[in-house]
Write a protein that holds these residues in place. Structure first.
Motif, PDB file in Angstrom:
ATOM      1  N   ILE A 141      46.168  35.083  23.704  1.00  0.00           N
ATOM      2  CA  ILE A 141      45.225  35.005  22.597  1.00  0.00           C
ATOM      3  C   ILE A 141      46.002  34.588  21.356  1.00  0.00           C
ATOM      4  O   ILE A 141      46.996  35.221  20.999  1.00  0.00           O
ATOM      5  CB  ILE A 141      44.538  36.360  22.351  1.00  0.00           C
ATOM      6  N   GLU A 142      45.565  33.521  20.733  1.00  0.00           N
ATOM      7  CA  GLU A 142      46.224  33.034  19.525  1.00  0.00           C
ATOM      8  C   GLU A 142      45.277  33.151  18.339  1.00  0.00           C
ATOM      9  O   GLU A 142      44.077  32.914  18.465  1.00  0.00           O
ATOM     10  CB  GLU A 142      46.666  31.582  19.710  1.00  0.00           C
ATOM     11  N   THR A 143      45.837  33.509  17.187  1.00  0.00           N
ATOM     12  CA  THR A 143      45.042  33.627  15.983  1.00  0.00           C
ATOM     13  C   THR A 143      45.511  32.624  14.940  1.00  0.00           C
ATOM     14  O   THR A 143      46.676  32.228  14.929  1.00  0.00           O
ATOM     15  CB  THR A 143      45.162  35.034  15.362  1.00  0.00           C
ATOM     16  N   GLY A 144      44.589  32.242  14.080  1.00  0.00           N
ATOM     17  CA  GLY A 144      44.968  31.432  12.937  1.00  0.00           C
ATOM     18  C   GLY A 144      45.449  32.329  11.811  1.00  0.00           C
ATOM     19  O   GLY A 144      45.636  33.539  12.000  1.00  0.00           O
ATOM     20  N   ALA A 145      45.650  31.742  10.655  1.00  0.00           N
ATOM     21  CA  ALA A 145      46.073  32.515   9.491  1.00  0.00           C
ATOM     22  C   ALA A 145      44.843  33.051   8.777  1.00  0.00           C
ATOM     23  O   ALA A 145      43.714  32.609   8.994  1.00  0.00           O
ATOM     24  CB  ALA A 145      46.893  31.651   8.547  1.00  0.00           C
ATOM     25  N   GLY A 146      45.069  34.015   7.918  1.00  0.00           N
ATOM     26  CA  GLY A 146      43.980  34.594   7.167  1.00  0.00           C
ATOM     27  C   GLY A 146      44.498  35.469   6.057  1.00  0.00           C
ATOM     28  O   GLY A 146      45.708  35.545   5.831  1.00  0.00           O
ATOM     29  N   PRO A 147      43.591  36.139   5.356  1.00  0.00           N
ATOM     30  CA  PRO A 147      44.030  37.040   4.289  1.00  0.00           C
ATOM     31  C   PRO A 147      44.908  38.144   4.847  1.00  0.00           C
ATOM     32  O   PRO A 147      44.713  38.620   5.961  1.00  0.00           O
ATOM     33  CB  PRO A 147      42.712  37.597   3.725  1.00  0.00           C
ATOM     34  N   THR A 148      45.899  38.545   4.102  1.00  0.00           N
ATOM     35  CA  THR A 148      46.815  39.576   4.556  1.00  0.00           C
ATOM     36  C   THR A 148      46.216  40.954   4.309  1.00  0.00           C
ATOM     37  O   THR A 148      45.860  41.300   3.190  1.00  0.00           O
ATOM     38  CB  THR A 148      48.165  39.487   3.819  1.00  0.00           C
ATOM     39  N   TYR A 149      46.103  41.730   5.350  1.00  0.00           N
ATOM     40  CA  TYR A 149      45.607  43.095   5.259  1.00  0.00           C
ATOM     41  C   TYR A 149      46.774  44.040   5.542  1.00  0.00           C
ATOM     42  O   TYR A 149      47.692  43.716   6.272  1.00  0.00           O
ATOM     43  CB  TYR A 149      44.476  43.348   6.263  1.00  0.00           C
ATOM     44  N   SER A 150      46.718  45.209   4.960  1.00  0.00           N
ATOM     45  CA  SER A 150      47.795  46.160   5.186  1.00  0.00           C
ATOM     46  C   SER A 150      47.864  46.563   6.646  1.00  0.00           C
ATOM     47  O   SER A 150      48.926  46.896   7.156  1.00  0.00           O
ATOM     48  CB  SER A 150      47.598  47.401   4.309  1.00  0.00           C
ATOM     49  N   LYS A 151      46.727  46.505   7.315  1.00  0.00           N
ATOM     50  CA  LYS A 151      46.702  46.893   8.719  1.00  0.00           C
ATOM     51  C   LYS A 151      45.502  46.257   9.409  1.00  0.00           C
ATOM     52  O   LYS A 151      44.361  46.423   8.964  1.00  0.00           O
ATOM     53  CB  LYS A 151      46.623  48.418   8.834  1.00  0.00           C
ATOM     54  N   ALA A 152      45.754  45.486  10.448  1.00  0.00           N
ATOM     55  CA  ALA A 152      44.683  44.887  11.235  1.00  0.00           C
ATOM     56  C   ALA A 152      45.061  44.967  12.698  1.00  0.00           C
ATOM     57  O   ALA A 152      46.240  44.855  13.049  1.00  0.00           O
ATOM     58  CB  ALA A 152      44.443  43.444  10.812  1.00  0.00           C
ATOM     59  N   HIS A 153      44.082  45.176  13.545  1.00  0.00           N
ATOM     60  CA  HIS A 153      44.330  45.348  14.971  1.00  0.00           C
ATOM     61  C   HIS A 153      43.632  44.270  15.792  1.00  0.00           C
ATOM     62  O   HIS A 153      42.539  43.811  15.422  1.00  0.00           O
ATOM     63  CB  HIS A 153      43.809  46.707  15.448  1.00  0.00           C
ATOM     64  N   LEU A 154      44.263  43.897  16.908  1.00  0.00           N
ATOM     65  CA  LEU A 154      43.575  43.133  17.931  1.00  0.00           C
ATOM     66  C   LEU A 154      42.966  44.170  18.868  1.00  0.00           C
ATOM     67  O   LEU A 154      43.682  44.928  19.527  1.00  0.00           O
ATOM     68  CB  LEU A 154      44.538  42.230  18.705  1.00  0.00           C
ATOM     69  N   VAL A 155      41.647  44.220  18.897  1.00  0.00           N
ATOM     70  CA  VAL A 155      40.928  45.246  19.649  1.00  0.00           C
ATOM     71  C   VAL A 155      40.225  44.601  20.841  1.00  0.00           C
ATOM     72  O   VAL A 155      39.504  43.606  20.690  1.00  0.00           O
ATOM     73  CB  VAL A 155      39.893  45.956  18.753  1.00  0.00           C
ATOM     74  N   LEU A 156      40.438  45.150  22.026  1.00  0.00           N
ATOM     75  CA  LEU A 156      39.738  44.692  23.227  1.00  0.00           C
ATOM     76  C   LEU A 156      38.576  45.639  23.500  1.00  0.00           C
ATOM     77  O   LEU A 156      38.759  46.859  23.568  1.00  0.00           O
ATOM     78  CB  LEU A 156      40.677  44.670  24.430  1.00  0.00           C
ATOM     79  N   VAL A 157      37.386  45.077  23.634  1.00  0.00           N
ATOM     80  CA  VAL A 157      36.192  45.870  23.921  1.00  0.00           C
ATOM     81  C   VAL A 157      35.653  45.436  25.284  1.00  0.00           C
ATOM     82  O   VAL A 157      35.247  44.287  25.465  1.00  0.00           O
ATOM     83  CB  VAL A 157      35.112  45.670  22.838  1.00  0.00           C
TER      84      VAL A 157
END
Length: 256
Positions: free
Chosen positions: A154-170
């Motif tokens: 899984i690849e992500t692009g760039a985005g706003p910087t957050y202090s904490k972000a997760h890749l969550v599988l549902v």
């Protein structure tokens, strides 16, 4: 609120259309998504069947990641939700803390992790999706997934910087009908779409392009899987969903 009953043939036809739509969008770069709709619902709630039907329609269109979290706090009314779990209830209550509301309810639809509306009101759900997109608060980070050998990347692009972000599988089940024998929906056979069976954090993201590699076994034999890139508060509460895509197990979608 009037209850809706689906005939067997109509329900299965719609379920087939939904599954076909998901398979077509499973590989590589996902289509441009309007957003993520997380519906908190219960088989024991008489107000929920219309919301379950709306969620199914959204899932069939393929431009929304539509997920159904069956909660367990209405089980005391006489029917134990066959798809319910305390983990789903906890996620809803965590959202309640995020939104600062005193109590949770069904059917509650959370849109992009940012706002909540009555999930049985179609205009409220679609209106929230449109409003977030127009305000620039829609999903802003691109996710794409592909099979590489025995792995899912899984690849992500760039985005706003957050202090904490997760890749969550549902993880979720395919569409299935449930005959309800007791409680407020006695005698109804309701088709349920994308009922969540588990949520797992797969990694952290810090605003820059990133690559996550998962073993194929992570989704094998688990039905469907949505990957959400979701910001998280310092207290660990769920926040805005920045990007999303749908994965499918090898037996149902990869390489098809």
């Amino acid at each position: 609120m009037k209850r809706e009953k689906l005939t067997g043939l109509a329900a299965f036809a719609l379920a087939a259309a939904i599954c076909a739509s998901m398979m077509q969008s499973a590989l590589a770069e996902s289509p441009r998504l309007r957003g993520v709709v997380e519906l908190f619902t219960s088989q024991g709630c008489r107000s929920c069947p219309p919301a379950d039907e709306i969620l199914g329609e959204l899932a069939a269109k393929g431009d929304v990641v539509a997920l159904a979290y069956h909660v367990d706090y209405w089980d005391y009314l006489g029917w134990k939700d066959t798809l319910g779990s305390p983990d789903n209830t906890k996620r809803q209550r965590d959202y309640g803390r995020t939104f600062g509301i005193r109590s949770v309810y069904t059917p509650q639809a959370v849109i992009n992790g940012q706002v909540h509306v009555n999930g049985a009101k179609r205009n409220a759900v679609t209106g929230a999706l449109d409003a977030l997109a127009k305000s620039g608060k829609g999903m802003s980070v691109e996710l794409k997934a592909e099979q590489v050998g025995e792995s899912i990347v899984i690849e992500t692009g760039a985005g706003p910087t957050y202090s904490k972000a997760h890749l969550v599988l549902v993880f979720f089940e395919d569409a299935k009908p449930v005959q309800i024998e007791r409680g407020e929906n006695t005698g109804s056979t309701v088709m349920y779409w994308n009922a969540v069976t588990g949520v797992q954090t797969a990694g952290m993201w810090k605003g820059k392009p990133a690559r996550f590699e998962l073993p194929m076994s992570a989704i094998t034999d688990k039905g469907g899987c949505a990957a959400l890139l979701q910001s998280v508060s310092k207290d660990g509460l769920p926040g805005p969903i920045l990007g999303a895509t749908i994965l499918r197990s090898p037996e149902t979608a990869w390489n098809k």
